[in-house]
Scaffold this motif. Structure first.
Motif, PDB file in Angstrom:
ATOM      1  N   UNK A   5      78.524   9.163 -47.855  1.00 17.07           N
ATOM      2  CA  UNK A   5      77.845   9.335 -46.574  1.00 17.07           C
ATOM      3  C   UNK A   5      76.569   8.497 -46.635  1.00 17.07           C
ATOM      4  N   UNK A   9      68.231   5.623 -40.846  1.00 18.04           N
ATOM      5  CA  UNK A   9      67.089   6.428 -40.433  1.00 18.04           C
ATOM      6  C   UNK A   9      66.644   6.103 -39.008  1.00 18.04           C
ATOM      7  N   UNK A 175      68.145  16.743 -40.422  1.00 15.14           N
ATOM      8  CA  UNK A 175      68.221  16.782 -41.875  1.00 15.14           C
ATOM      9  C   UNK A 175      69.474  17.440 -42.433  1.00 15.14           C
ATOM     10  N   UNK A 177      73.485  17.430 -43.341  1.00 11.65           N
ATOM     11  CA  UNK A 177      74.421  16.371 -43.704  1.00 11.65           C
ATOM     12  C   UNK A 177      75.872  16.747 -43.445  1.00 11.65           C
ATOM     13  N   UNK A 178      76.165  18.029 -43.383  1.00 11.68           N
ATOM     14  CA  UNK A 178      77.551  18.474 -43.246  1.00 11.68           C
ATOM     15  C   UNK A 178      77.580  19.903 -42.723  1.00 11.68           C
TER      16      UNK A 178
ATOM     17  N   UNK B   4      75.080  22.255 -49.941  1.00 11.53           N
ATOM     18  CA  UNK B   4      74.474  21.556 -48.814  1.00 11.53           C
ATOM     19  C   UNK B   4      73.315  20.680 -49.274  1.00 11.53           C
ATOM     20  N   UNK B   5      73.428  19.416 -48.928  1.00  9.42           N
ATOM     21  CA  UNK B   5      72.331  18.472 -49.149  1.00  9.42           C
ATOM     22  C   UNK B   5      71.535  18.412 -47.848  1.00  9.42           C
ATOM     23  N   UNK B   6      70.230  18.601 -47.932  1.00  6.72           N
ATOM     24  CA  UNK B   6      69.376  18.630 -46.746  1.00  6.72           C
ATOM     25  C   UNK B   6      68.302  17.566 -46.894  1.00  6.72           C
ATOM     26  N   UNK B   7      68.008  16.861 -45.810  1.00  9.38           N
ATOM     27  CA  UNK B   7      67.112  15.704 -45.894  1.00  9.38           C
ATOM     28  C   UNK B   7      65.829  15.960 -45.120  1.00  9.38           C
ATOM     29  N   UNK B   9      63.011  13.966 -43.507  1.00 12.10           N
ATOM     30  CA  UNK B   9      62.813  12.585 -43.104  1.00 12.10           C
ATOM     31  C   UNK B   9      61.387  12.098 -43.413  1.00 12.10           C
ATOM     32  N   UNK B  12      61.363  11.715 -47.197  1.00  6.44           N
ATOM     33  CA  UNK B  12      62.647  11.248 -47.755  1.00  6.44           C
ATOM     34  C   UNK B  12      63.094  12.096 -48.946  1.00  6.44           C
ATOM     35  N   UNK B  42      69.687  28.618 -42.005  1.00  9.50           N
ATOM     36  CA  UNK B  42      70.980  28.221 -42.566  1.00  9.50           C
ATOM     37  C   UNK B  42      71.490  29.263 -43.557  1.00  9.50           C
ATOM     38  N   UNK B 172      65.747   9.686 -51.559  1.00  7.88           N
ATOM     39  CA  UNK B 172      66.265   8.335 -51.401  1.00  7.88           C
ATOM     40  C   UNK B 172      65.632   7.726 -50.166  1.00  7.88           C
ATOM     41  N   UNK B 177      73.085   8.811 -50.215  1.00 10.31           N
ATOM     42  CA  UNK B 177      73.038  10.262 -50.397  1.00 10.31           C
ATOM     43  C   UNK B 177      73.470  10.701 -51.800  1.00 10.31           C
ATOM     44  N   UNK B 178      74.208   9.867 -52.502  1.00 12.69           N
ATOM     45  CA  UNK B 178      74.758  10.276 -53.800  1.00 12.69           C
ATOM     46  C   UNK B 178      75.163   9.030 -54.575  1.00 12.69           C
TER      47      UNK B 178
END
Lengths: 230, 230
Positions: A5, A9, A175, A177-178, B4-7, B9, B12, B42, B172, B177-178
Motif C-alpha cells: 500500500x 500525501x 490516517x 489504512x484499512x 491496524x497501521x495508523x498514520x 500526517x 509522519x 476505533x 515514513x 507503509x511496509x
C-alpha cells in the motif's frame, strides 16, 4: 503474495502494488503521476515486471500515472468499459478478471461515485476505489455520479462480501489504512441510512466544493495523465 | 490477528494497533497525542480493550498519547528500562515479552537512535521504531544517540531476522507503509556501508537540523505527554 500500500500525501490517495511472487508479474492500482519514480524504483528493487496499471475510475483529485507507467515500463493500462479515457490499452467489464501470474482479481462494476467506478476482489480483500471509503463513501455529485446507483453498488455488491474481507480504498483523509466489510457495515455513518431514498437524500444534501484539481485532473486522466497537444 | 497501521500526517508517524481476536485485549505502539480520539473510537468500534500502550523510545518529533490513553482507558503505559520517562507504569527489558491475550511480542533492545530504543517482534513482522526505517535509519545525533550502537542493533539484531520478516517502522516520509528485512538489506542505502566505522562516519556527517518539535516533544514525552505543573 507481495502487497504494498503506497500513500500520496498531496491527494491522500492509496495506490496498491500486487504480485504473486518475487520476480513475477506486478499489477498497480490507482497510481499517482507524481509518484511514478517511486513505483518504478520499488518494482525494480523487488525484481518485478509491471504488466498492468489500472485505475478504479477517472479520478478528479489527482493525475493518474497510467500513461507515464506505460511509457516507462511497457505495461498495459486498463480501465472499465464505461470509461471515457480513450487512451487505455485494455477495457474490462464485470465478471472478467485482472490477472498477474496466478493472482486473479475479480472485477465488480460498482458505479455511483462515477459511472466508470469498479472494484477489484481477492479472496481476503477488496479494492473499493472511491465507492466505499473507511467510514465514508465517495461523493456522487459529478462525473455522472448517482447516489442511487452507489447505494446498489454498496448494499447489493460490496456489503454482501464476507464480513472479514479487508477493505482497501483509494483514499483516506484520517490516517486509517484499512478496514473490513463488517466494520464498515456497523460503523460507517453513511451505511446506516434506513433505505435507498434516505441514502440518496443524504448524499444529495452534502453540498461539497469541487475538488481543487478537478478541472485539471479529469481532462488529464482522460488521456491517462499524458499531455496532449492543445 | 487484528492489525491496524495508523498514520499521523503531521509528524509522519505510524502507530500500530494489535489484538489477537475481536473482543480481546489490545496493544498500541507509538500512539500520537493528537490522534487519541481516533484510537479510542476505533478500539471501541472493534470491541477491544486497550490494556497496553507502548513507545519504542522517547520521540523528539511528536507528543506521545501514552498518558492520555492511560487516563482515558486505564491501560498500562510501557517503555524500556533505559527510558528517562518516569511516568510509565511498566518498564520492560530485552528478552521479556509484550503480551495481549495470546499474542506475544518479543522485545529487542536496539539502541542507537536513542539509548532507550527498542524493537518488538512477532513471527512474521517487526516494529522497528526509529532504528530501521524504510530505505533509511533513525538519526543518531541527539538524546544519547550513538551511530556505533545503532550499527550493532541493525547488523547484530534486526538484519539477522528472516529476510521475509515485514518491517513496520515508526515513520515514513515517502508514502511507503511496509518493507521486509531482505529488501532493506539489499536496498537501504545506509545499510550498504562497508563496516561499522563507515556507518559511523556516514551518520556523523549528516548535519541535520533539530526536529521542529524537539524542545516541546522530548520534555512532554518524559511525562508521557501529560502536562506537568511548571
Amino acid at each position: 503474495m507481495i502487497f504494498r500500500q503506497l500513500f500520496d500525501r498531496e491527494s491522500s490517495t492509496y495506490s496498491y502494488l500486487l504480485a504473486e511472487r518475487p520476480g513475477g508479474e506486478a499489477l498497480l492500482i490507482d497510481p499517482v503521476l507524481e509518484n511514478t519514480n517511486t513505483y518504478v524504483r520499488l518494482i525494480e528493487e523487488l525484481g518485478l515486471e509491471l504488466v498492468l496499471a489500472v485505475d478504479t475510475h477517472i479520478h478528479a483529485d489527482h493525475v493518474t500515472a497510467l500513461g507515464a507507467l506505460r511509457d516507462r515500463t511497457d505495461c498495459a493500462s486498463a480501465m472499465g468499459e464505461m470509461t471515457k479515457a480513450e487512451c487505455v490499452s485494455v477495457r474490462f467489464r464485470e465478471g472478467e478478471k485482472l490477472c498477474v501470474d496466478n493472482l486473479h482479481l475479480d472485477i465488480l462494476y460498482t458505479p455511483g461515485h462515477t459511472d466508470d467506478s469498479y472494484s477489484f476482489l481477492l479472496p481476503d480483500r477488496v479494492f473499493t476505489g472511491d465507492t466505499l471509503l473507511i467510514r465514508g463513501t465517495g461523493r456522487t455529485d459529478f462525473q455522472n455520479g448517482d447516489a442511487a446507483a452507489q447505494y446498489d453498488s454498496l448494499f447489493g455488491k460490496l456489503l454482501t462480501l464476507p464480513e472479514d474481507t479487508l477493505v482497501f480504498p483509494a483514499h483516506d483523509y484520517n490516517g486509517m489504512t484499512v478496514s473490513t466489510i463488517g466494520e464498515e457495515k456497523r460503523h460507517n455513518p453513511r451505511l446506516q441510512a434506513a433505505d435507498k431514498q434516505a441514502y440518496v437524500d443524504l448524499m444529495n444534501g452534502l453540498k461539497l466544493d469541487d475538488p481543487r484539481l478537478m478541472d485539471v485532473a479529469v481532462p488529464a486522466n482522460r488521456s491517462c495523465g499524458l499531455k496532449t497537444a492543445a
